[in-house]
Enzyme design. Sequence first.
Site, mmCIF file in Angstrom:
data_model
loop_
_atom_site.group_PDB
_atom_site.id
_atom_site.type_symbol
_atom_site.label_atom_id
_atom_site.label_comp_id
_atom_site.label_asym_id
_atom_site.label_seq_id
_atom_site.Cartn_x
_atom_site.Cartn_y
_atom_site.Cartn_z
ATOM 1 C CG ASP A 89 -0.300 0.036 2.537
ATOM 2 O OD1 ASP A 89 0.774 -0.581 2.690
ATOM 3 O OD2 ASP A 89 -0.833 0.695 3.464
ATOM 4 C CD GLU A 114 4.243 0.925 6.780
ATOM 5 O OE1 GLU A 114 5.048 1.333 7.632
ATOM 6 O OE2 GLU A 114 3.753 1.679 5.920
#
Length: 475
Positions: free
Chosen positions: A99, A163
């Site tokens: 991400d 994350e």
Amino acid sequence: MSTGKGRERHIPSQFNQGERFAMKEALKGAIQIPTVSFSPDDINTTALAEFGEFIRTVFPTIFKTRFIQHEVIGEYSHLFTVQGSDPSLQPYMLMAHSDVVPAPDEGWEVPPFSGLEHDGFIHGRGTLDNKNSLMAILQALELLLIRNYIPRRSFFIALGHDEEVSGQNGAQKISALLQARGVKLAFIVDEGNFILDGFIPYLKKPFAMIAVSEKGGINLRLQVNMTPGHSSAPPKETSIGILAAAISRLEQTPLPNMFGSGPLKTTLQELANEFPFPANIVLRNLWLFGPLVSRLMERNYITNALVRTTMALTMFNAGVKMNVIPPMAQAIINLRIHPAQTVQEVLELIKNIVADDRVQFHVLTAFDPLPVSPSDHQALGYQLLRQTIQSIFPEVNTIAPGICIGNTDSRHYTNLTTSIYRFNPVYLHPQDFRSIHGINEKISVQAYETQVKFIFEFIQNADTYQEPIPHLHEL
Ligand SMILES: CCCCCCCC/C=C\CCCCCCCC(=O)N[C@@H](Cc1ccccc1)C(=O)O
Ligand SMILES: [Zn+2]
Ligand SMILES: [Zn+2]
């Protein structure tokens, strides 16, 4: 390839034209998938699903290799278990995340999800944080497998998908799963620090900083409630004014300088020889010049973050209508805790600085700084990183332990190992640092190829590393 006798054939990290073209095109393709995380409840699931398909297409050998198991965890994270040929060796883990933080088009030289190549650079969100690592890990493994390499030491590849917004559905779940399987890891390598160039005045040479700890964090909501009313007859103080004053006191009162506690002293001592006279003498004698160095470090906003707990005011909300005295004002403060302090200590300090009972404190999230991982001669992960840095970046003279000022998914794995290293084998300049979570994030094609080479060598080094023979007095 394993010979079965503990000696391995070393495969040189040389890639042909076709492979080099394919690897940069693969990174561009990864950048073009907008896997943006806005909040834990707002992630781009369509893009994440597409990303899962993408890696299957680009790295077919990994997915068809019999000694590699692939699992999807938390719907979009990926865990690869690479079964080595020697079960007596403790496994390790390589990490990255898919991400990225949002990137509105404004201010970018090229659209952030274009993955355009220009002047030898691939541009876009995630080129440094952290699709470069994710793609380089898989790319290096794919190329090793194509060359029929069979690892001796087992390893895991853990690729989180959230994350940037906590890691609760990715890294946390992978960690719990591995714990339930009884896995213990020799070490972990995740994103974090880099080969730093130009961050310290007078230090002309780049140096590699391997983060052996990372700062703790608190997201704190400050809130003031007051009786609402007509703006034509205002009270002496409003919720906005009280909160603004509290925030201003916090901004004017930095938390204590903790120089001298934590790994930073070692970092500077190891760097001393790289500095010209008289800075080299100063750094070799921190017992005397510590106070001077600590004040110098405060002057720059990046080195300041290494010596103290920082506070950043990141959100401020108040007011419902132009002619209404607001009932409530709220602010969010993002704190990054120095390794020598704890959440409780920092909260006490903050409350004492605000010193106003009308300001309420709500801790939204909090975690203590991460333990310091070993960096001595016996520390396998650290020594493997050292060895690989020396071979891929022979021009880098100094490799030093340090702390990571940002947070990483690796903090969710302290149940599996005491040896966590945060290091990207990529040069970073101050302007690159500003591009991470900022604008115009980019990586040179050459830097990306070198990152692939680094991991290609690292995996092989992990299979052949010989522990240093202890000195007689250590026996
Ligand atoms: C004497 C030496 C000078 C050294 C200068 C230091 C230069 C710093 C160099 C690199 C630091 C880059 C930090 C990269 C961290 C990336 C991880 C990240 O973006 N994390 C986010 C997301 C997050 C994760 C977990 C909890 C909260 C947020 C973050 O930290 O905000
Ligand atoms: Zn990151
Ligand atoms: Zn990030």
